[in-house]
Write a protein that holds these residues in place. Sequence first.
Motif, PDB file in Angstrom:
ATOM      1  N   THR A  34     -11.434  20.429  73.350  1.00 55.71           N
ATOM      2  CA  THR A  34     -10.112  20.026  73.331  1.00 55.71           C
ATOM      3  C   THR A  34      -9.596  20.122  72.113  1.00 55.71           C
ATOM      4  O   THR A  34      -8.478  20.203  72.183  1.00 55.71           O
ATOM      5  CB  THR A  34     -10.642  18.160  73.641  1.00 55.71           C
ATOM      6  OG1 THR A  34     -11.431  18.425  74.968  1.00 55.71           O
ATOM      7  CG2 THR A  34      -9.331  17.491  73.735  1.00 55.71           C
ATOM      8  N   ARG A  35     -10.163  19.604  70.913  1.00 57.96           N
ATOM      9  CA  ARG A  35      -9.447  19.629  69.605  1.00 57.96           C
ATOM     10  C   ARG A  35      -8.747  20.968  69.176  1.00 57.96           C
ATOM     11  O   ARG A  35      -7.789  20.957  68.744  1.00 57.96           O
ATOM     12  CB  ARG A  35     -10.305  19.308  68.404  1.00 57.96           C
ATOM     13  CG  ARG A  35      -9.926  19.035  67.135  1.00 57.96           C
ATOM     14  CD  ARG A  35     -10.817  18.403  66.239  1.00 57.96           C
ATOM     15  NE  ARG A  35     -12.204  19.170  65.932  1.00 57.96           N
ATOM     16  CZ  ARG A  35     -12.492  20.264  65.505  1.00 57.96           C
ATOM     17  NH1 ARG A  35     -11.415  20.880  64.755  1.00 57.96           N
ATOM     18  NH2 ARG A  35     -13.418  20.923  65.366  1.00 57.96           N
TER      19      ARG A  35
ATOM     20  N   GLU B 157      -7.610  22.861  71.328  1.00 56.30           N
ATOM     21  CA  GLU B 157      -6.876  23.100  72.284  1.00 56.30           C
ATOM     22  C   GLU B 157      -7.008  24.449  73.279  1.00 56.30           C
ATOM     23  O   GLU B 157      -6.445  25.451  73.241  1.00 56.30           O
ATOM     24  CB  GLU B 157      -5.497  22.865  72.015  1.00 56.30           C
ATOM     25  CG  GLU B 157      -5.063  21.649  71.332  1.00 56.30           C
ATOM     26  CD  GLU B 157      -3.576  21.622  70.778  1.00 56.30           C
ATOM     27  OE1 GLU B 157      -3.058  22.638  70.877  1.00 56.30           O
ATOM     28  OE2 GLU B 157      -3.403  20.691  69.913  1.00 56.30           O
TER      29      GLU B 157
ATOM     30  N   SER C 183      -6.569  26.434  75.628  1.00 58.76           N
ATOM     31  CA  SER C 183      -5.507  26.533  76.583  1.00 58.76           C
ATOM     32  C   SER C 183      -5.767  27.531  77.615  1.00 58.76           C
ATOM     33  O   SER C 183      -6.850  28.366  77.691  1.00 58.76           O
ATOM     34  CB  SER C 183      -4.233  26.848  76.102  1.00 58.76           C
ATOM     35  OG  SER C 183      -4.428  28.120  75.491  1.00 58.76           O
TER      36      SER C 183
END
Length: 182
Positions: free
Chosen positions: A45-46, A48, A50
């Motif tokens: 998550t950190r 990202e 994508s």
Amino acid sequence: MPGRGFRPGERLIDLANAVRADPELSRDALAELLAHHGESREDLTRREFSRSDAEELRAAAARLAALLAESDTDRAAHGINVLLAECGARPRLSRHGGHSWHLHIDQGDDASWAEWFLASSALALAQILTEYGRAPWGECAASRCGRLYLGTGPGSARRYCSTACASRERAAAHRRRKKADG
């Protein structure tokens, strides 16, 4: 998964097989595979992770899958050297996410997921090839399988991804012999 350690060869096989089975494997499925192999969900998550990162990672996994299907040791070594040269980074020790110190050869903490995966996988394959003196990986020889495997266990060189595929092939060969004998 602190304490489990990094097993980049296993991670490579799992991601390469997953992408071969589904070339459009979703970002979430890739993230789940990475988490299964020790990457923290917080990191995913950190950093990202994508859809674009997932697309690049799928392309990297497909590229590595082609290398894993190469059974000729010299061609495999050349392919690994090409990947290591592309990484263009010096080895460094890294410790993060509750893991012990381990080797990284990517461009640093800001390397993309695909760059990191290519670099760590190339390093793992180089270490495995030098340890075994050959390419102990390949594509399953069972008809209708084609999964990639990493044959780093004890015993003779592997030809199958699993004991189930090996058993099916032996049984099929036995049936063919019995039928030919009439």
